[in-house]
Scaffold this motif. Structure first.
Motif, PDB file in Angstrom:
ATOM      1  N   ILE A 191       0.850  -1.195   0.000  1.00 41.20           N
ATOM      2  CA  ILE A 191       0.000   0.000   0.000  1.00 41.20           C
ATOM      3  C   ILE A 191       0.881   1.239   0.000  1.00 41.20           C
ATOM      4  O   ILE A 191       1.767   1.385   0.858  1.00 41.20           O
ATOM      5  CB  ILE A 191      -0.925   0.026   1.228  1.00 41.20           C
ATOM      6  N   LEU A 193       0.397   5.066   0.540  1.00 40.74           N
ATOM      7  CA  LEU A 193      -0.551   6.070   0.998  1.00 40.74           C
ATOM      8  C   LEU A 193      -0.202   7.428   0.409  1.00 40.74           C
ATOM      9  O   LEU A 193       0.982   7.774   0.277  1.00 40.74           O
ATOM     10  CB  LEU A 193      -0.541   6.142   2.529  1.00 40.74           C
ATOM     11  N   ALA A 199      -5.043   5.593  -1.095  1.00 35.70           N
ATOM     12  CA  ALA A 199      -4.185   4.417  -1.121  1.00 35.70           C
ATOM     13  C   ALA A 199      -4.122   3.886  -2.553  1.00 35.70           C
ATOM     14  O   ALA A 199      -5.142   3.806  -3.244  1.00 35.70           O
ATOM     15  CB  ALA A 199      -4.708   3.335  -0.183  1.00 35.70           C
ATOM     16  N   VAL A 275       2.935  -1.739   4.449  1.00 40.90           N
ATOM     17  CA  VAL A 275       2.753  -0.287   4.377  1.00 40.90           C
ATOM     18  C   VAL A 275       4.078   0.392   4.679  1.00 40.90           C
ATOM     19  O   VAL A 275       4.994  -0.206   5.239  1.00 40.90           O
ATOM     20  CB  VAL A 275       1.665   0.204   5.357  1.00 40.90           C
ATOM     21  N   TRP A 297      -3.985   9.006   8.034  1.00 42.76           N
ATOM     22  CA  TRP A 297      -3.156   7.813   7.792  1.00 42.76           C
ATOM     23  C   TRP A 297      -2.864   7.038   9.066  1.00 42.76           C
ATOM     24  O   TRP A 297      -2.913   5.813   9.086  1.00 42.76           O
ATOM     25  CB  TRP A 297      -1.827   8.228   7.144  1.00 42.76           C
ATOM     26  N   VAL A 301      -3.585   3.036   9.711  1.00 44.87           N
ATOM     27  CA  VAL A 301      -2.537   2.040   9.968  1.00 44.87           C
ATOM     28  C   VAL A 301      -2.754   1.379  11.327  1.00 44.87           C
ATOM     29  O   VAL A 301      -2.507   0.179  11.498  1.00 44.87           O
ATOM     30  CB  VAL A 301      -1.151   2.692   9.871  1.00 44.87           C
ATOM     31  N   ARG A 317       5.757  -3.112   8.240  1.00 44.78           N
ATOM     32  CA  ARG A 317       6.060  -1.705   7.990  1.00 44.78           C
ATOM     33  C   ARG A 317       7.493  -1.594   7.509  1.00 44.78           C
ATOM     34  O   ARG A 317       8.409  -2.058   8.187  1.00 44.78           O
ATOM     35  CB  ARG A 317       5.873  -0.872   9.259  1.00 44.78           C
TER      36      ARG A 317
END
Length: 383
Positions: A191, A193, A199, A275, A297, A301, A317
Motif C-alpha cells: 500500500i 498512501l 491508497a 505499508v 493515515w 494504519v 512496515r
C-alpha cells in the motif's frame, strides 16, 4: 486481546446532572492529587506515594467541608481518576529515563472543566451492570438507555462514560476477545498512501481520497462565522459552539467509518499487508498539514495493526527512507531524482511506470524480503 466497544448513550436530564457531578468530582480529585505532588516537589519533600495521595485527596478530603460533596459520587470514579494521574506520572518518569520508547512524554497537566471531552471510568468493583432490559446501570447515576449496535463478545471489565464536544454521550466497554484467524490466502498487497489517492495498491487499484474535511469546509465555515458573531458567555454562543462541534464530529465519524471499512477489506482479502512507516508528524508541519490530517493515515494504519493481529494476518512496515518511488520495479534501477509533479516516468530499461503503482509494487517487494529475512531466509544474494 482486549478491545473497546463503543455505544451511544441516552441519559435522562437527571442522569445528565449526575454525570456532570461525577465528571466534576473526578476532575477535582485529579487536580488535587497533581497539586499535592507539585507542592511536595517545590518544598523539597519526598514524592507522595499512590497510597498516601489517595488518603489525602479522597478519604481525608471527604471529611472536610470544602470537599464533602465528593461523597455524592461513586468512590471507584475517584480512585480511577487518581489511577490516571499515577499512570501519567509513571509514563513521564519512564520517558525521562529512556525506558519508554517513542516521543517524549510531558508531565501531567491540570484538567479544565472547559475541556471538550469529559470522561469517568467504572471498574467491576463499582458493580456496574447491564440489565435484562438492555440498559446500563451505574452506581449513583441509574439505568441509562444504550443503543446496542452489536453484541458484546464477553463480560466487560470496565466501562468509560464519555461526553464529547458535541454533547453526545458514549459508553466504552473494555472486553476480552479471542483471536479469530481467517482462512489463509496466497494474496499479498503493498500500500502506497498519498493525498491525491488515499491508497494505491500493488495490484493497480486506486482508492480515492474522500477528503471529508474539505467537503465539509463550507458548512464548517458558516458555523464558525456564526460563532464568531456571538457574545462571550451568552446562550447563543453556547449553542453555536455545539453546532461547530457537531459539524466536526460528523467529519470525524465519516473518516473513522471509511478507515474501518477499508482496513477490514484489505485484511480479509490478503494474507500479508505491507505499508510504509510514514513520518506523519513531520508532514503535519508542512504546508500540506491540513490535507495530511484530513487523510487520517495514522488512524488507518492503527486499525490495520490490530485487525491483522486479531485475524491472523501479517502487517509489515518498511522504513520510510526506502526509495519506493525512485526505484524501477522491473530492473531495480534508481532514478536520479523524482519531483512530486512527476506522476509517470520511463526507466532506462524501457519500462513505463505510474509513480504510485510502482511505489506500491516496491513496497510489497521490500515487505516480502523483510518477511523472508525474519523467517531465516537467505540475506546475501547468490554469487
Amino acid at each position: 486481546m482486549q478491545l473497546r466497544y463503543n455505544f451511544r448513550l441516552y441519559p435522562k436530564p437527571g442522569q445528565r446532572a449526575a454525570l456532570a457531578r461525577a465528571f466534576g468530582c473526578a476532575r477535582t480529585v485529579y487536580n488535587d492529587g497533581l497539586r499535592a505532588r507539585q507542592d511536595a516537589r517545590a518544598q523539597g519533600l519526598p514524592y507522595v506515594s499512590d497510597t498516601e495521595l489517595s488518603k489525602r485527596v479522597i478519604t481525608q478530603a471527604k471529611q472536610t467541608s470544602e470537599r464533602s460533596w465528593l461523597s455524592e459520587v461513586s468512590a471507584v470514579v475517584l480512585q480511577q481518576a487518581l489511577a490516571d494521574l499515577n499512570t501519567a506520572y509513571r509514563n513521564f518518569f519512564a520517558s525521562l529515563s529512556g525506558k519508554r520508547k517513542g516521543p517524549k512524554v510531558t508531565p501531567p497537566r491540570f484538567r479544565s472543566k472547559r475541556d471538550n471531552r469529559q470522561a469517568i471510568r467504572f471498574t467491576r468493583n463499582a458493580r456496574f451492570s447491564i440489565t435484562a432490559g438492555g440498559k446500563l446501570r451505574l452506581p449513583k447515576i441509574g439505568d441509562m438507555d444504550v443503543r446496542w449496535s452489536r453484541d458484546l463478545p464477553s463480560a466487560p471489565s470496565t466501562v468509560t462514560v464519555i461526553k464529547d464536544a458535541a454533547g453526545r454521550y458514549f459508553a466504552s466497554f473494555v472486553v476480552e476477545t479471542s483471536d479469530e484467524p481467517l482462512p489463509e490466502t496466497a494474496s499479498e498487497v503493498g500500500i502506497d498512501l498519498g493525498l491525491t489517492h488515499f491508497a494505491v495498491l500493488s495490484d493497480g487499484r486506486k482508492i480515492d481520497n474522500p477528503r471529508f474535511l474539505r467537503r465539509a469546509e463550507r458548512r464548517l465555515k458558516k458555523a464558525q462565522q456564526a460563532l464568531s458573531r456571538t457574545a462571550k458567555g451568552s446562550n447563543h454562543r453556547k449553542k453555536a459552539v455545539v453546532k461547530v462541534a457537531k459539524a466536526h464530529a460528523r467529519v470525524a465519524d465519516a473518516r473513522r467509518d471509511f478507515a474501518h471499512q477499508l482496513s477490514a477489506t484489505l485484511i480479509r482479502e490478503n494474507q500479508a499487508v505491507v505499508v510504509e512507516d510514514l513520518a506523519v508528524k513531520g508532514l503535519a508541519r508542512t504546508k500540506l498539514a491540513k490535507s495530511v490530517h484530513d487523510a487520517g493515515w495514522s488512524q488507518f494504519v492503527a486499525m490495520l495493526t490490530y485487525k491483522a493481529a486479531r485475524y491472523g494476518r501479517t502487517l509489515i512496515r518498511i522504513d520510510r527512507w526506502f526509495p519506493s518511488s525512485k526505484m524501477c520495479s522491473v530492473c531495480g534501477a534508481l532514478a536520479a531524482s523524482m519531483p512530486l509533479n512527476v506522476r509517470e516516468w520511463e526507466c532506462a530499461c524501457g519500462a513505463v511506470h505510474d509513480r504510485d503503482v510502482n511505489a506500491a509494487i516496491n513496497i510489497l517487494a521490500a515487505g516480502r524480503a523483510e518477511r523472508l529475512n525474519a523467517c531465516g531466509g537467505t540475506v546475501r544474494p547468490a554469487a
